[in-house]
Scaffold this motif. Structure first.
Motif, mmCIF file in Angstrom:
data_model
loop_
_atom_site.group_PDB
_atom_site.id
_atom_site.type_symbol
_atom_site.label_atom_id
_atom_site.label_comp_id
_atom_site.label_asym_id
_atom_site.label_seq_id
_atom_site.Cartn_x
_atom_site.Cartn_y
_atom_site.Cartn_z
ATOM 1 N N VAL A 11 6.674 -28.234 41.970
ATOM 2 C CA VAL A 11 7.745 -27.241 42.080
ATOM 3 C C VAL A 11 8.874 -27.780 42.954
ATOM 4 N N ALA A 12 8.526 -28.447 44.053
ATOM 5 C CA ALA A 12 9.540 -29.007 44.942
ATOM 6 C C ALA A 12 10.352 -30.091 44.244
ATOM 7 N N ILE A 13 9.698 -30.928 43.476
ATOM 8 C CA ILE A 13 10.404 -32.002 42.774
ATOM 9 C C ILE A 13 11.347 -31.416 41.721
ATOM 10 N N ILE A 14 10.852 -30.452 40.949
ATOM 11 C CA ILE A 14 11.691 -29.841 39.911
ATOM 12 C C ILE A 14 12.871 -29.110 40.546
ATOM 13 N N ALA A 15 12.628 -28.362 41.624
ATOM 14 C CA ALA A 15 13.709 -27.644 42.293
ATOM 15 C C ALA A 15 14.722 -28.612 42.888
ATOM 16 N N GLY A 16 14.243 -29.728 43.414
ATOM 17 C CA GLY A 16 15.153 -30.733 43.963
ATOM 18 C C GLY A 16 16.033 -31.357 42.899
ATOM 19 N N PHE A 20 18.249 -26.974 43.716
ATOM 20 C CA PHE A 20 17.891 -25.847 44.573
ATOM 21 C C PHE A 20 17.281 -26.392 45.862
ATOM 22 N N GLY A 21 18.131 -26.739 46.811
ATOM 23 C CA GLY A 21 17.688 -27.414 48.034
ATOM 24 C C GLY A 21 16.767 -26.582 48.897
ATOM 25 N N ALA A 27 9.041 -25.410 49.206
ATOM 26 C CA ALA A 27 7.862 -25.813 48.437
ATOM 27 C C ALA A 27 7.282 -27.115 48.969
ATOM 28 N N ALA A 28 8.131 -28.035 49.383
ATOM 29 C CA ALA A 28 7.647 -29.287 49.946
ATOM 30 C C ALA A 28 6.938 -29.042 51.275
#
Length: 54
Positions: A11-16, A20-21, A27-28
């Motif tokens: 989720v963190a990778i996709i948001a990044g 979406f910072g 998430a990270a």
């Protein structure tokens, strides 16, 4: 628990990637906390198994 860590990491990778910072950082952070909790529980499990065999 490791499964949740991987989910939050993805989720963190996709948001990044999507820009979406704030969501990516959150998430990270959650993934990092869950990973360290998993490591501690894993080490405790190994220690308790080693003590139980003696």
């Amino acid at each position: 628990m490791l499964r949740w860590t991987v989910i939050f990491l993805v989720v963190a990778i996709i948001a990044g990637v999507l820009g979406f910072g704030g969501i990516a950082a959150g998430a990270a952070g959650i993934a990092k906390i869950l990973f360290f909790v998993f490591l501690v529980l894993f080490v405790l499990s190994l220690i308790s198994r080693g003590v139980g065999r003696s």
